[in-house]
Design a protein around this motif. Structure first.
Motif, PDB file in Angstrom:
ATOM      1  N   THR A  35       5.270 -13.994  58.887  1.00  0.00           N
ATOM      2  CA  THR A  35       6.223 -13.449  59.567  1.00  0.00           C
ATOM      3  C   THR A  35       6.095 -13.781  61.164  1.00  0.00           C
ATOM      4  OG1 THR A  35       5.391 -11.315  59.695  1.00  0.00           O
ATOM      5  CG2 THR A  35       6.625 -12.013  57.645  1.00  0.00           C
ATOM      6  N   ALA A  36       7.001 -13.409  61.976  1.00  0.00           N
ATOM      7  CA  ALA A  36       6.970 -13.414  63.224  1.00  0.00           C
ATOM      8  C   ALA A  36       5.985 -12.396  63.752  1.00  0.00           C
ATOM      9  CB  ALA A  36       8.145 -13.326  63.875  1.00  0.00           C
ATOM     10  N   GLU A  37       6.266 -11.040  63.139  1.00  0.00           N
ATOM     11  CA  GLU A  37       5.570  -9.861  63.500  1.00  0.00           C
ATOM     12  C   GLU A  37       4.058 -10.153  63.236  1.00  0.00           C
ATOM     13  OE1 GLU A  37       9.632  -8.901  62.848  1.00  0.00           O
ATOM     14  OE2 GLU A  37       8.116  -9.871  61.358  1.00  0.00           O
ATOM     15  N   GLU A  38       3.381 -10.935  62.059  1.00  0.00           N
ATOM     16  CA  GLU A  38       2.022 -11.005  61.682  1.00  0.00           C
ATOM     17  C   GLU A  38       1.424 -12.130  62.913  1.00  0.00           C
ATOM     18  OE1 GLU A  38       1.786 -11.100  56.824  1.00  0.00           O
ATOM     19  OE2 GLU A  38       2.866 -12.814  57.895  1.00  0.00           O
ATOM     20  N   LEU A  39       2.357 -12.920  63.373  1.00  0.00           N
ATOM     21  CA  LEU A  39       1.988 -13.900  64.381  1.00  0.00           C
ATOM     22  C   LEU A  39       2.058 -13.530  65.781  1.00  0.00           C
ATOM     23  CD1 LEU A  39       3.335 -17.315  62.856  1.00  0.00           C
ATOM     24  CD2 LEU A  39       1.251 -16.223  62.485  1.00  0.00           C
ATOM     25  N   ALA A  40       2.578 -12.417  65.915  1.00  0.00           N
ATOM     26  CA  ALA A  40       2.925 -11.782  67.332  1.00  0.00           C
ATOM     27  C   ALA A  40       1.596 -11.609  68.115  1.00  0.00           C
ATOM     28  CB  ALA A  40       3.903 -10.686  67.428  1.00  0.00           C
ATOM     29  N   PRO A  41       0.461 -11.048  67.527  1.00  0.00           N
ATOM     30  CA  PRO A  41      -0.678 -10.606  68.306  1.00  0.00           C
ATOM     31  C   PRO A  41      -1.417 -11.857  68.744  1.00  0.00           C
ATOM     32  CG  PRO A  41      -0.447  -9.384  65.970  1.00  0.00           C
ATOM     33  CD  PRO A  41       0.456 -10.455  65.846  1.00  0.00           C
ATOM     34  N   TYR A  42      -1.077 -12.955  68.460  1.00  0.00           N
ATOM     35  CA  TYR A  42      -1.884 -14.125  68.801  1.00  0.00           C
ATOM     36  C   TYR A  42      -1.222 -14.853  69.768  1.00  0.00           C
ATOM     37  CZ  TYR A  42      -3.643 -12.861  64.201  1.00  0.00           C
ATOM     38  OH  TYR A  42      -4.172 -12.189  63.289  1.00  0.00           O
ATOM     39  N   ASP A  47      -5.848 -19.028  68.312  1.00  0.00           N
ATOM     40  CA  ASP A  47      -6.285 -17.538  67.961  1.00  0.00           C
ATOM     41  C   ASP A  47      -5.787 -17.209  66.319  1.00  0.00           C
ATOM     42  OD1 ASP A  47      -7.060 -17.382  70.509  1.00  0.00           O
ATOM     43  OD2 ASP A  47      -5.076 -16.451  71.338  1.00  0.00           O
ATOM     44  N   GLN A  48      -5.088 -17.821  65.679  1.00  0.00           N
ATOM     45  CA  GLN A  48      -4.682 -17.444  64.300  1.00  0.00           C
ATOM     46  C   GLN A  48      -5.477 -17.993  63.381  1.00  0.00           C
ATOM     47  OE1 GLN A  48      -0.888 -19.323  63.834  1.00  0.00           O
ATOM     48  NE2 GLN A  48      -0.021 -18.762  65.722  1.00  0.00           N
ATOM     49  N   PHE A  49      -6.795 -18.456  63.776  1.00  0.00           N
ATOM     50  CA  PHE A  49      -7.819 -19.287  62.983  1.00  0.00           C
ATOM     51  C   PHE A  49      -8.366 -18.291  61.931  1.00  0.00           C
ATOM     52  CE2 PHE A  49     -11.887 -20.311  61.370  1.00  0.00           C
ATOM     53  CZ  PHE A  49     -11.750 -21.494  61.168  1.00  0.00           C
ATOM     54  N   GLU A  50      -8.851 -17.274  62.215  1.00  0.00           N
ATOM     55  CA  GLU A  50      -9.399 -16.113  61.282  1.00  0.00           C
ATOM     56  C   GLU A  50      -8.213 -15.542  60.300  1.00  0.00           C
ATOM     57  OE1 GLU A  50     -12.457 -15.256  60.809  1.00  0.00           O
ATOM     58  OE2 GLU A  50     -13.327 -16.223  62.333  1.00  0.00           O
ATOM     59  N   PHE A  51      -6.982 -15.365  60.697  1.00  0.00           N
ATOM     60  CA  PHE A  51      -5.948 -14.768  60.082  1.00  0.00           C
ATOM     61  C   PHE A  51      -5.646 -15.816  58.956  1.00  0.00           C
ATOM     62  CE2 PHE A  51      -1.108 -15.169  59.725  1.00  0.00           C
ATOM     63  CZ  PHE A  51      -0.890 -13.646  59.007  1.00  0.00           C
ATOM     64  N   ARG A  52      -5.574 -17.064  59.348  1.00  0.00           N
ATOM     65  CA  ARG A  52      -4.951 -18.061  58.317  1.00  0.00           C
ATOM     66  C   ARG A  52      -6.270 -18.190  57.119  1.00  0.00           C
ATOM     67  NH1 ARG A  52       0.090 -21.782  59.936  1.00  0.00           N
ATOM     68  NH2 ARG A  52       0.656 -20.824  62.045  1.00  0.00           N
ATOM     69  N   TYR A  53      -7.342 -18.543  57.886  1.00  0.00           N
ATOM     70  CA  TYR A  53      -8.696 -18.630  57.123  1.00  0.00           C
ATOM     71  C   TYR A  53      -8.754 -17.576  55.956  1.00  0.00           C
ATOM     72  CZ  TYR A  53     -13.528 -18.398  55.366  1.00  0.00           C
ATOM     73  OH  TYR A  53     -14.549 -18.405  54.546  1.00  0.00           O
ATOM     74  N   GLY A  54      -8.502 -16.414  56.058  1.00  0.00           N
ATOM     75  CA  GLY A  54      -8.423 -15.168  55.316  1.00  0.00           C
ATOM     76  C   GLY A  54      -7.471 -15.304  54.145  1.00  0.00           C
ATOM     77  N   LEU A  55      -6.526 -15.687  54.759  1.00  0.00           N
ATOM     78  CA  LEU A  55      -5.218 -16.009  53.587  1.00  0.00           C
ATOM     79  C   LEU A  55      -5.620 -17.024  52.587  1.00  0.00           C
ATOM     80  CD1 LEU A  55      -2.162 -15.458  55.804  1.00  0.00           C
ATOM     81  CD2 LEU A  55      -3.117 -13.789  54.174  1.00  0.00           C
ATOM     82  N   ILE A  56      -6.026 -18.298  53.157  1.00  0.00           N
ATOM     83  CA  ILE A  56      -6.408 -19.142  52.413  1.00  0.00           C
ATOM     84  C   ILE A  56      -7.502 -18.922  51.211  1.00  0.00           C
ATOM     85  CG2 ILE A  56      -7.651 -21.691  52.452  1.00  0.00           C
ATOM     86  CD1 ILE A  56      -6.249 -22.096  54.960  1.00  0.00           C
ATOM     87  N   GLY A 104      -0.950 -30.422  73.864  1.00  0.00           N
ATOM     88  CA  GLY A 104      -0.627 -29.275  74.023  1.00  0.00           C
ATOM     89  C   GLY A 104      -0.563 -28.656  72.645  1.00  0.00           C
ATOM     90  N   GLU A 105      -0.344 -27.387  72.453  1.00  0.00           N
ATOM     91  CA  GLU A 105      -0.496 -26.652  71.291  1.00  0.00           C
ATOM     92  C   GLU A 105       0.350 -26.896  70.044  1.00  0.00           C
ATOM     93  OE1 GLU A 105      -2.381 -22.323  72.464  1.00  0.00           O
ATOM     94  OE2 GLU A 105      -0.124 -22.394  72.069  1.00  0.00           O
ATOM     95  N   HIS A 106      -0.121 -26.860  68.761  1.00  0.00           N
ATOM     96  CA  HIS A 106       0.734 -27.211  67.567  1.00  0.00           C
ATOM     97  C   HIS A 106      -0.208 -26.561  66.437  1.00  0.00           C
ATOM     98  CE1 HIS A 106       2.990 -28.702  64.284  1.00  0.00           C
ATOM     99  NE2 HIS A 106       3.963 -28.983  65.006  1.00  0.00           N
ATOM    100  N   ALA A 107       0.524 -25.780  65.467  1.00  0.00           N
ATOM    101  CA  ALA A 107      -0.114 -25.388  64.426  1.00  0.00           C
ATOM    102  C   ALA A 107      -0.860 -26.419  63.760  1.00  0.00           C
ATOM    103  CB  ALA A 107       0.843 -24.567  63.469  1.00  0.00           C
ATOM    104  N   SER A 108      -0.553 -27.449  63.621  1.00  0.00           N
ATOM    105  CA  SER A 108      -1.315 -28.466  62.692  1.00  0.00           C
ATOM    106  C   SER A 108      -2.609 -28.767  63.212  1.00  0.00           C
ATOM    107  CB  SER A 108      -0.583 -29.770  62.720  1.00  0.00           C
ATOM    108  OG  SER A 108      -0.367 -30.514  63.985  1.00  0.00           O
ATOM    109  N   ASN A 109      -2.935 -28.365  64.567  1.00  0.00           N
ATOM    110  CA  ASN A 109      -4.228 -28.501  64.946  1.00  0.00           C
ATOM    111  C   ASN A 109      -5.187 -27.438  64.251  1.00  0.00           C
ATOM    112  OD1 ASN A 109      -2.679 -29.622  67.102  1.00  0.00           O
ATOM    113  ND2 ASN A 109      -4.332 -29.379  68.672  1.00  0.00           N
ATOM    114  N   LEU A 110      -4.668 -26.408  63.741  1.00  0.00           N
ATOM    115  CA  LEU A 110      -5.639 -25.766  63.117  1.00  0.00           C
ATOM    116  C   LEU A 110      -6.089 -26.260  61.297  1.00  0.00           C
ATOM    117  CD1 LEU A 110      -3.777 -22.339  63.249  1.00  0.00           C
ATOM    118  CD2 LEU A 110      -5.895 -22.670  63.962  1.00  0.00           C
ATOM    119  N   GLY A 111      -5.632 -27.411  61.219  1.00  0.00           N
ATOM    120  CA  GLY A 111      -5.769 -27.851  59.929  1.00  0.00           C
ATOM    121  C   GLY A 111      -6.984 -28.413  59.907  1.00  0.00           C
ATOM    122  N   GLY A 112      -7.585 -29.390  60.864  1.00  0.00           N
ATOM    123  CA  GLY A 112      -9.018 -29.926  61.019  1.00  0.00           C
ATOM    124  C   GLY A 112     -10.050 -28.793  60.993  1.00  0.00           C
ATOM    125  N   LEU A 113      -9.555 -27.717  61.946  1.00  0.00           N
ATOM    126  CA  LEU A 113     -10.531 -26.692  62.343  1.00  0.00           C
ATOM    127  C   LEU A 113     -10.890 -25.934  61.004  1.00  0.00           C
ATOM    128  CD1 LEU A 113      -9.140 -25.369  65.731  1.00  0.00           C
ATOM    129  CD2 LEU A 113     -11.000 -27.098  65.454  1.00  0.00           C
TER     130      LEU A 113
END
Length: 357
Positions: A35-42, A47-56, A104-113
């Motif tokens: 949700t937008a609220e979940e992503l708002a702090p980043y 910066d979303q790395f740890e958040f998404r890693y935990g969910l995975i 530039g920034e894009h969420a797909s950059n997190l995939g390889g990380l």
């Protein structure tokens, strides 16, 4: 035959898709919504790395997938430096560019990380990306834009276009490297590529202002009018960029990015919706013709793919404009998770060599 277990990770702006494959067989898949609220702090995507890693990790655990059963992890490639098509291990240089993207920034950059971090916890596991949107195989003449301060660049749906091309070639008993194909990917953005014997020698920049308009992007605009708009003082640079990508195309005309909603309005007699939808198909057909000219008319097939290819109304109009060139084949869907897994499998089986970033 040896079984390889592969985890595919595809981060989007508001979701993270994950899937586990045993060779070609998908054994588990889920889309984790954010949700937008979940992503708002980043402040930044990375910066979303740890958040998404935990969910995975939680999703895998809840579905009985042991991390140590994985042989490889592959992430969706992001906005890194232009590279040839292929499968790339996530090395230090690639990790740096995923964190500090030159484009530039894009969420797909997190995939390889995420892929590298997870694989590092598993003895013997490897981490990859494959065919990111910046795959660049353009012939030199396609880069010349008309003024030396400008150049055409390759940003398109490389992962799906390449996977669909290889699958079609295998289906007809030929090598992808021996065929000429025009492939139109119809999604939130539209890319139309000229595939000449295994390389995409010309394609529109599907991200920020080239080619057909789409549900969310304006595509090529009248240049003089765009220049005037930039200097009339009514809009900021950010607002104009959003007109090109995110708030252009169907959204601008019809206040929806959903072709199903637009076509429901067409069915109810909405003349504006009918004109805009016809125009979107018309523009795709024009670009297919342009890419056929790039291939000098020697086209083995035209393939329509992407999420919008599920709609026969759209495909029928594009088919009418282009079927005189070559047979038109419709392969609906984005098929991204399968494409990631199959790219990895080809490397693990030794069918192709990984490339170094």
């Amino acid at each position: 035959m040896e079984t390889y277990r592969i985890l595919a990770i595809n981060p989007g702006s508001t979701s993270t898709k994950i899937a586990v494959f045993d060779n070609e067989r998908e054994v588990f898949t889920v889309t984790l919504r954010h949700t937008a609220e979940e992503l708002a702090p980043y402040a930044h995507v990375t910066d979303q790395f740890e958040f998404r890693y935990g969910l995975i990790v939680e999703a895998l655990r809840e579905n009985g997938i042991d991390l140590h059963s994985l042989n490889a992890v592959i992430g969706r490639g992001g906005l890194v430096r232009p590279i040839p098509s292929g499968v790339y291990p996530v090395n230090d240089r690639l990790e740096h560019d995923l964190k500090n993207s030159p484009l530039g920034e894009h969420a797909s950059n997190l995939g390889g990380l995420l892929a590298r971090y997870i694989a590092a916890q598993i003895p013997g596991a490897q981490a990859f990306i494959a065919d990111p949107v910046v795959v660049d195989e353009l012939q030199d003449v396609a880069r010349v834009a008309g003024h030396p301060l400008f150049k055409r660049v390759s940003i398109f749906h490389a992962l799906n276009q390449k996977a669909i091309a290889r699958a079609y070639a295998e289906q007809v008993g030929k090598a992808y490297e021996s065929m000429n194909l025009v492939i139109a990917h119809l999604g939130g953005g539209v890319s139309v590529g000229a595939h000449r014997q295994g390389e995409v020698v010309d394609v529109n920049n599907a991200l920020d202002g080239d080619g057909p308009f789409s549900p969310e992007r304006s595509g090529s605009l009248p240049t003089g009018q765009l220049v005037s708009l930039c200097f009339d003082g009514k809009y900021s640079e950010e607002e104009i960029r959003h007109m090109l990508c995110g708030k252009g195309g169907l959204v601008a005309y019809l206040d929806t990015n959903d072709t199903r909603v637009a076509l429901s309005r067409v069915a109810k007699g909405d003349k504006q919706a009918a004109l805009v939808m016809e125009a979107m198909c018309y523009n795709v057909g024009k670009w297919i013709g342009a890419m056929a000219a790039v291939l000098e008319g020697r086209v083995d097939a035209i393939i329509i793919t992407g999420g919008i290819a599920n709609n026969e109304w759209v495909c029928d109009r594009i088919r009418r404009m282009s079927q005189w060139i070559a047979p038109v084949v419709v392969v609906p869907g984005e098929n991204e998770m399968e494409a990631l897994a199959l790219n990895t499998l080809r490397v693990l089986r030794g069918e192709v060599a990984p490339k170094e970033y």
